[in-house]
Design a protein around this motif. Structure first.
Motif, PDB file in Angstrom:
ATOM      1  N   ASP A   1       5.274  16.483  -7.635  1.00 42.02           N
ATOM      2  CA  ASP A   1       6.575  16.463  -8.286  1.00 42.02           C
ATOM      3  C   ASP A   1       7.541  15.599  -7.483  1.00 42.02           C
ATOM      4  O   ASP A   1       7.691  15.777  -6.267  1.00 42.02           O
ATOM      5  CB  ASP A   1       7.101  17.891  -8.394  1.00 42.02           C
ATOM      6  N   GLY A   2       8.177  14.646  -8.158  1.00 37.27           N
ATOM      7  CA  GLY A   2       9.034  13.704  -7.461  1.00 37.27           C
ATOM      8  C   GLY A   2      10.274  14.328  -6.858  1.00 37.27           C
ATOM      9  O   GLY A   2      10.808  13.812  -5.884  1.00 37.27           O
ATOM     10  N   LEU A   3      10.736  15.446  -7.396  1.00 38.63           N
ATOM     11  CA  LEU A   3      11.956  16.070  -6.883  1.00 38.63           C
ATOM     12  C   LEU A   3      11.664  17.011  -5.718  1.00 38.63           C
ATOM     13  O   LEU A   3      12.285  16.918  -4.661  1.00 38.63           O
ATOM     14  CB  LEU A   3      12.661  16.834  -8.015  1.00 38.63           C
ATOM     15  N   THR A   4      10.711  17.917  -5.906  1.00 38.97           N
ATOM     16  CA  THR A   4      10.474  18.968  -4.912  1.00 38.97           C
ATOM     17  C   THR A   4       9.371  18.631  -3.924  1.00 38.97           C
ATOM     18  O   THR A   4       9.279  19.254  -2.872  1.00 38.97           O
ATOM     19  CB  THR A   4      10.108  20.282  -5.616  1.00 38.97           C
ATOM     20  N   GLY A   5       8.515  17.674  -4.268  1.00 36.34           N
ATOM     21  CA  GLY A   5       7.385  17.359  -3.409  1.00 36.34           C
ATOM     22  C   GLY A   5       6.221  18.314  -3.564  1.00 36.34           C
ATOM     23  O   GLY A   5       5.176  18.145  -2.907  1.00 36.34           O
TER      24      GLY A   5
ATOM     25  N   ARG B   1       0.830  -1.205   0.000  1.00 36.53           N
ATOM     26  CA  ARG B   1       0.000   0.000   0.000  1.00 36.53           C
ATOM     27  C   ARG B   1       0.863   1.253   0.000  1.00 36.53           C
ATOM     28  O   ARG B   1       0.527   2.253  -0.645  1.00 36.53           O
ATOM     29  CB  ARG B   1      -0.941  -0.002   1.207  1.00 36.53           C
ATOM     30  N   ALA B   2       1.969   1.205   0.734  1.00 32.42           N
ATOM     31  CA  ALA B   2       2.858   2.367   0.756  1.00 32.42           C
ATOM     32  C   ALA B   2       3.406   2.649  -0.648  1.00 32.42           C
ATOM     33  O   ALA B   2       3.486   3.807  -1.074  1.00 32.42           O
ATOM     34  CB  ALA B   2       4.003   2.137   1.735  1.00 32.42           C
ATOM     35  N   THR B   3       3.759   1.577  -1.364  1.00 29.68           N
ATOM     36  CA  THR B   3       4.253   1.751  -2.738  1.00 29.68           C
ATOM     37  C   THR B   3       3.161   2.290  -3.645  1.00 29.68           C
ATOM     38  O   THR B   3       3.390   3.200  -4.456  1.00 29.68           O
ATOM     39  CB  THR B   3       4.774   0.414  -3.280  1.00 29.68           C
ATOM     40  N   GLN B   4       1.932   1.735  -3.506  1.00 31.81           N
ATOM     41  CA  GLN B   4       0.820   2.217  -4.316  1.00 31.81           C
ATOM     42  C   GLN B   4       0.522   3.679  -3.996  1.00 31.81           C
ATOM     43  O   GLN B   4       0.247   4.483  -4.898  1.00 31.81           O
ATOM     44  CB  GLN B   4      -0.417   1.356  -4.059  1.00 31.81           C
ATOM     45  N   ASP B   5       0.537   4.014  -2.691  1.00 34.29           N
ATOM     46  CA  ASP B   5       0.293   5.406  -2.304  1.00 34.29           C
ATOM     47  C   ASP B   5       1.363   6.323  -2.874  1.00 34.29           C
ATOM     48  O   ASP B   5       1.079   7.455  -3.295  1.00 34.29           O
ATOM     49  CB  ASP B   5       0.256   5.538  -0.778  1.00 34.29           C
ATOM     50  N   GLU B   6       2.608   5.820  -2.883  1.00 38.78           N
ATOM     51  CA  GLU B   6       3.691   6.625  -3.422  1.00 38.78           C
ATOM     52  C   GLU B   6       3.532   6.823  -4.924  1.00 38.78           C
ATOM     53  O   GLU B   6       3.765   7.922  -5.449  1.00 38.78           O
ATOM     54  CB  GLU B   6       5.039   5.976  -3.118  1.00 38.78           C
ATOM     55  N   LEU B   7       3.114   5.770  -5.637  1.00 41.66           N
ATOM     56  CA  LEU B   7       2.865   5.912  -7.077  1.00 41.66           C
ATOM     57  C   LEU B   7       1.749   6.912  -7.333  1.00 41.66           C
ATOM     58  O   LEU B   7       1.824   7.739  -8.248  1.00 41.66           O
ATOM     59  CB  LEU B   7       2.517   4.547  -7.680  1.00 41.66           C
ATOM     60  N   ALA B   8       0.684   6.818  -6.498  1.00 43.83           N
ATOM     61  CA  ALA B   8      -0.415   7.774  -6.643  1.00 43.83           C
ATOM     62  C   ALA B   8       0.072   9.190  -6.334  1.00 43.83           C
ATOM     63  O   ALA B   8      -0.312  10.163  -7.008  1.00 43.83           O
ATOM     64  CB  ALA B   8      -1.566   7.389  -5.715  1.00 43.83           C
ATOM     65  N   ARG B   9       0.924   9.304  -5.296  1.00 44.94           N
ATOM     66  CA  ARG B   9       1.456  10.633  -4.953  1.00 44.94           C
ATOM     67  C   ARG B   9       2.321  11.175  -6.086  1.00 44.94           C
ATOM     68  O   ARG B   9       2.261  12.364  -6.419  1.00 44.94           O
ATOM     69  CB  ARG B   9       2.281  10.533  -3.666  1.00 44.94           C
TER      70      ARG B   9
ATOM     71  N   ARG C   1      11.510   4.584  -0.861  1.00 42.91           N
ATOM     72  CA  ARG C   1      10.327   4.512  -1.721  1.00 42.91           C
ATOM     73  C   ARG C   1      10.710   4.593  -3.195  1.00 42.91           C
ATOM     74  O   ARG C   1      10.130   3.915  -4.035  1.00 42.91           O
ATOM     75  CB  ARG C   1       9.339   5.620  -1.357  1.00 42.91           C
ATOM     76  N   ASP C   2      11.689   5.462  -3.509  1.00 45.62           N
ATOM     77  CA  ASP C   2      12.173   5.495  -4.895  1.00 45.62           C
ATOM     78  C   ASP C   2      12.697   4.126  -5.304  1.00 45.62           C
ATOM     79  O   ASP C   2      12.474   3.650  -6.427  1.00 45.62           O
ATOM     80  CB  ASP C   2      13.280   6.537  -5.049  1.00 45.62           C
ATOM     81  N   GLU C   3      13.431   3.474  -4.387  1.00 43.38           N
ATOM     82  CA  GLU C   3      13.969   2.146  -4.688  1.00 43.38           C
ATOM     83  C   GLU C   3      12.847   1.144  -4.907  1.00 43.38           C
ATOM     84  O   GLU C   3      12.911   0.323  -5.818  1.00 43.38           O
ATOM     85  CB  GLU C   3      14.868   1.701  -3.541  1.00 43.38           C
ATOM     86  N   ALA C   4      11.774   1.231  -4.086  1.00 43.35           N
ATOM     87  CA  ALA C   4      10.644   0.318  -4.251  1.00 43.35           C
ATOM     88  C   ALA C   4       9.949   0.543  -5.575  1.00 43.35           C
ATOM     89  O   ALA C   4       9.526  -0.403  -6.254  1.00 43.35           O
ATOM     90  CB  ALA C   4       9.655   0.495  -3.087  1.00 43.35           C
ATOM     91  N   ILE C   5       9.830   1.811  -5.993  1.00 43.59           N
ATOM     92  CA  ILE C   5       9.159   2.120  -7.257  1.00 43.59           C
ATOM     93  C   ILE C   5       9.986   1.613  -8.436  1.00 43.59           C
ATOM     94  O   ILE C   5       9.460   1.019  -9.376  1.00 43.59           O
ATOM     95  CB  ILE C   5       8.908   3.633  -7.356  1.00 43.59           C
ATOM     96  N   VAL C   6      11.308   1.823  -8.384  1.00 45.06           N
ATOM     97  CA  VAL C   6      12.164   1.313  -9.468  1.00 45.06           C
ATOM     98  C   VAL C   6      12.062  -0.206  -9.544  1.00 45.06           C
ATOM     99  O   VAL C   6      11.952  -0.787 -10.630  1.00 45.06           O
ATOM    100  CB  VAL C   6      13.625   1.753  -9.246  1.00 45.06           C
TER     101      VAL C   6
END
Length: 898
Positions: free
Chosen positions: A461-465, A448-456, A827-832
């Motif tokens: 913006d992945g760099l600045t938030g 769920r954390a990975t899915q939430d991160e993908l949704a986020r 989280r970046d590592e999980a997404i990759v």
């Protein structure tokens, strides 16, 4: 690199160094001759060599085995070849470094440390010290094999054949031998799985197994009657037992097949099959040692239990009436299941009371079984989710439904929260009562954390938030819609950093990213709580101000933003602290019109921003109706594009795309540049939007495609080793649609003479999402003709996985914002990892963009991403420079970098 970072990577485990154990009588002797004491603790290698690799001194059992005790003998003249050791010594002396590596010595493995000996900065020799780590490495291989075998349990829906194939693969990898698993059926032993690490040997083994067919149990009586003990026979005896024909035997005999070792797999007192290891000349492990036999015996026992579990799963889906007869086996599988399992009552008067749980379930909820059994299951559910769970359990107890799947939270005793997915079904209790509910419980917190991160990532913006373009414009639409409910004013601040491009070009993208992050932080701290700061892309930011207030309020806000952005940004680059002045130009649009449209308000703010830049930058400008700067800008750029076409001021730079495993150059990405009259280069971000709006995109796109194909054909004619090079060309949405419809890409590729399948079109996610059905059909025709399709900057917009199936995509390029977080952001590592796994599942190539460090290369390899590009692997350069690099061994240079 410095110190021991040069050379081969350190092994994952090294032998512990224990105290030297002596008797009182040995003290004087050992202290006088310490080398012999160390040799008794573990066989050693101690050698010194000069710069000609000639032995100056040597000691230790392994030095004797390698015949290195003779002074003057060259290291590369040992009794048996030691190429890796020779290479490490050479590199240590060349670089004045320390090298560490594993060196095979026959059936042994040494952990060898090579230290260069220097006088000043001049190497004069090297000292080699090695210790026997054979047992350590053997233990590591066994641990890895046990891990793979244990992981079989996680495939709860795997068939017996799939389970046994996993076991066979694990044993084959461990032993380096051929492995066959046969299981019993109708008084015969049938092949269930077969494995070998060598594809050619696997093919020979499959032919032999196929020729033998199903073997009667009576013919295998000696193997099946030995419980789980080992039975070893010669290859000749085994071939006679299976009645193998000559043509099936000979290929394996040529591979020096010596013996066959077999273990009976049993569970519950029954023979379920045989685990068979065929010992060939290439076998790695010492299969005749007692420890190896004991280890493989344990593996066979585990395989028997896993096979039984898989067979029970298979049978349960079709033969439900066997449930009562297999209650004992069910309880065993229930308790041993690697996922959480829970049994509750289905009685209408007390539904959901826990009657049994397994260890995996107690681990998930953080409570022992004694605290769980006898309590209603809803007492373990988070208060915010308990009503839904209670309703579903009640419906099952009342017969309204026979099962459900739900995700809910549980709070552990330590206060932490976990998300679980519960799949529940009714089951008979074997006593004719109301039955029970069996729940399959998985911890999905990380998922769920990975899915939430993908949704986020789709909204932020992945760099600045900061909110990305899509979310920021959503806030603008909502703010404007609010004007229809009550009067007010909405202001939009469109900001562009004045010196960002110069900072990026001078200090690199890493420093540029740090500047963007700092700008975002300052924006958050400056705007009001009801305002929305967002990043549109690149160095463009937007602030949406609802309830903007008076003109003075807007002016004060803009001046505060300009003031904080004008303050220098302190960064450290190349070990030096730098003070960077960024500054910004801001365009402001203010409206009280309840019918105002977001696109119009954004256009006005954008136009005002360009006017602020024209007036000198570092300032703001309020949009006025007579402001015509935007149109003037477009006309000016269009005129420059026409002159550039007439004067042929276009040039392509090429950046290598690299196989991260081998270091081989896979291909290139063609990057368009325009030469300005002063001799500099203009990037496409400065003019491509105007080119698309005008008809100029056609000749520009045609030139890029023709030049890239021409250059690719020239490189392919160099007859470089390895597969043909591939050229990736970025195309806009309009180019992709028109090229696909007209077939111009195919004509250009054909005229250039490039090899089939070596041209790749890169498009953005938005291009695909906006594509009409007709464009999809045209793209499919292109790919059928051999043109590849890649998705660029994957994950930076409204990412949708559906188009990976809808469109004929070959390649997914992971955006650099995810790659930059490897080793820093979990989280970046999980997404990759998730994107790499998705690509593997769908048969897509996954390319990582923006690879700028060796650490990122290592993380990408580990996560299963095999291809990358970035400054660490190769910077973009003109065709003549890239040709020189190719002819000079670019592959070898890339291998050194990776």
């Amino acid at each position: 690199m410095h110190g021991r970072e040069r050379g081969p990577a350190l092994p994952s485990a090294t032998p512990p160094y224990a105290p030297i154990e002596l008797s009182p009588a040995e003290v004087d002797e050992v202290l006088a001759r310490p080398l012999e004491a160390l040799e008794r603790q573990a066989p050693l290698l101690l050698v010194t060599v000069d710069t000609d690799l000639r032995v100056r001194a040597a000691a230790g059992r392994f030095a004797e085995l390698a015949d290195l005790t003779t002074t003057g003998r060259r290291l590369d003249g040992a009794r048996f070849p030691l190429p890796s050791l020779v290479a490490a010594v050479t590199e240590a002396m060349d670089g004045g470094t320390v090298q560490r590596l594993d060196v095979p010595f026959g059936q042994s493995v040494l952990d060898v440390i090579v230290r260069s000996v220097v006088v000043g900065s001049t190497p004069v020799g090297a000292v080699l010290f090695g210790q026997d780590v054979t047992n350590v490495r053997t233990a590591e291989r066994r641990a890895a094999t046990l891990t793979r075998i244990s992981a079989v349990h996680s495939g709860a829906h795997d068939s017996p054949a799939a389970v046994m194939q996993l076991v066979a693969d694990a044993v084959a990898e461990h032993t380096g031998s051929g492995v066959v698993v046969r299981t019993t059926r109708d008084s015969r032993l049938e092949k269930r799985a077969i494995a070998h690490q060598d594809p050619a040997a696997l093919a020979d083994l499959e032919r032999a197994v196929g020729a033998a067919g199903a073997v009667p149990l009576a013919r295998m009586n000696s193997q099946l009657s030995q419980a789980t003990a080992l039975v070893t026979v010669t290859w000749e005896e085994w071939a006679r037992t299976l009645w193998l024909p000559r043509e099936a035997r000979e290929p394996l005999e040529k591979r020096d097949t010596r013996a066959v070792m077999s273990w009976a797999m049993r569970a519950g007192g029954q023979v379920l099959g045989l685990m068979i290891v065929t010992v060939m000349g290439s076998s790695r492990s010492d299969l005749e040692s007692e420890s190896e036999i004991s280890f493989l015996t344990d593996i066979a026992a585990r395989a028997g239990l896993q096979l039984e579990t898989a067979l029970l799963r298979e049978r349960a889906s079709t033969v439900s009436q066997e449930l009562a007869d297999s209650e004992a086996r069910f309880r065993s599988a229930f308790d041993a299941a690697p996922v959480g399992m829970v049994l509750t009552s289905a009685s209408p008067d007390r539904p959901g009371v826990v009657t049994r749980v397994n260890d995996a379930y107690t681990t998930i909820i953080g409570r022992p079984a004694g605290e769980v059994v006898g309590r209603p299951v809803d007492e373990l559910v988070h208060p915010l989710d308990v009503d839904e769970v209670r309703r579903l359990v009640r419906q099952v107890a009342d017969g309204v439904r026979n099962g459900f799947t739900v995700e809910h939270r549980v709070r552990r005793p330590d206060g932490s929260l976990r998300w679980v997915r519960v799949s529940a079904k009714t089951a008979a209790d074997g006593s004719g009562g109301h039955g029970q509910i069996i729940g399959h419980v998985e911890d999905v917190t990380d998922h769920r954390a990975t899915q939430d991160e993908l949704a986020r990532r789709a909204l932020y913006d992945g760099l600045t938030g900061l909110p990305n373009r899509n979310l920021t414009l959503d806030h603008l639409r909502l703010a404007l819609a609010g004007l229809r409910r009550r009067p007010g004013r909405v202001a939009v601040l469109f900001g562009d950093l004045d010196r960002f491009k110069a900072i990026n070009d001078t200090y690199g993208h890493e420093v540029g990213d740090r500047v963007l992050v700092e700008v975002a932080s300052r924006l958050r701290a400056t705007v009001r709580s009801q305002d929305t700061p967002g990043r549109l892309g690149g160095d463009e930011f937007l602030v949406v101000c609802q309830d903007a207030g008076s003109d003075d309020d807007v002016r004060h806000l803009v001046e505060r933003v300009l003031e904080v952005l004008d303050e220098p940004v302190m960064v450290r680059t190349a070990g030096v602290r730098a003070e960077l002045h960024v500054g910004a130009s801001i365009g402001v649009s203010v409206t009280a019109d309840p019918l105002a449209q977001p696109d119009r308000v954004l256009y006005e703010a954008d136009t005002a921003m360009y006017e602020a830049k024209r007036l000198g930058r570092g300032r703001y400008h309020l949009f006025q109706e007579n402001l015509g700067h935007a149109a003037e800008r477009r006309m000016r750029i269009e005129q420059e594009l026409r002159v550039a076409l007439d004067e042929r001021r276009w040039v392509l730079h090429y950046q290598p795309i690299v196989d991260l495993a081998s270091g081989r150059v896979h291909g290139f990405e063609a990057l368009l540049r325009m030469r300005d009259p002063q001799g500099g280069l203009v990037l496409p971000g400065e003019f491509i939007d105007v080119a698309e709006e005008s008809a100029l995109i056609h000749p520009i796109g045609d030139w890029v495609m023709a030049e890239a194909c021409r250059q690719l054909a020239q490189w392919q004619r160099l007859d470089l080793p390895g597969p043909p090079l591939v050229m990736a060309v970025n195309v806009t949405g309009r180019q992709a649609a028109e090229a696909a419809a007209s077939g111009s890409v195919l004509h250009t590729a054909s005229d250039a003479g490039i090899l089939p399948g070596t041209l790749c079109l890169e498009v953005t996610e938005r291009t695909l999402l906006d594509a009409a059905d007709s464009v999809v059909r045209d793209l499919e025709q292109l790919t059928e003709a051999g043109v590849q399709l890649a998705i660029d900057d994957f994950g930076t917009g409204y990412s949708s996985l559906s188009y990976l199936q809808q469109f004929p995509v070959h390649t997914v390029k992971i955006d650099r914002s995810f790659v930059s977080g490897l080793g820093v952001n979990g989280r970046d590592e999980a997404i990759v990892a998730a994107v790499a796994a998705l690509g593997s599942t769908l048969g897509l190539q996954v390319v990582a963009e923006g690879v700028e460090t060796q650490d990122q290369v290592e993380h990408l390899r580990r996560l299963g991403c095999s291809v990358g590009q970035g400054y660490h692997l190769g910077r973009p350069c003109p065709a003549d420079e890239m040709t020189a690099l190719l002819l000079g061994g670019l592959d070898q240079k890339v291998k050194t970098a990776t």
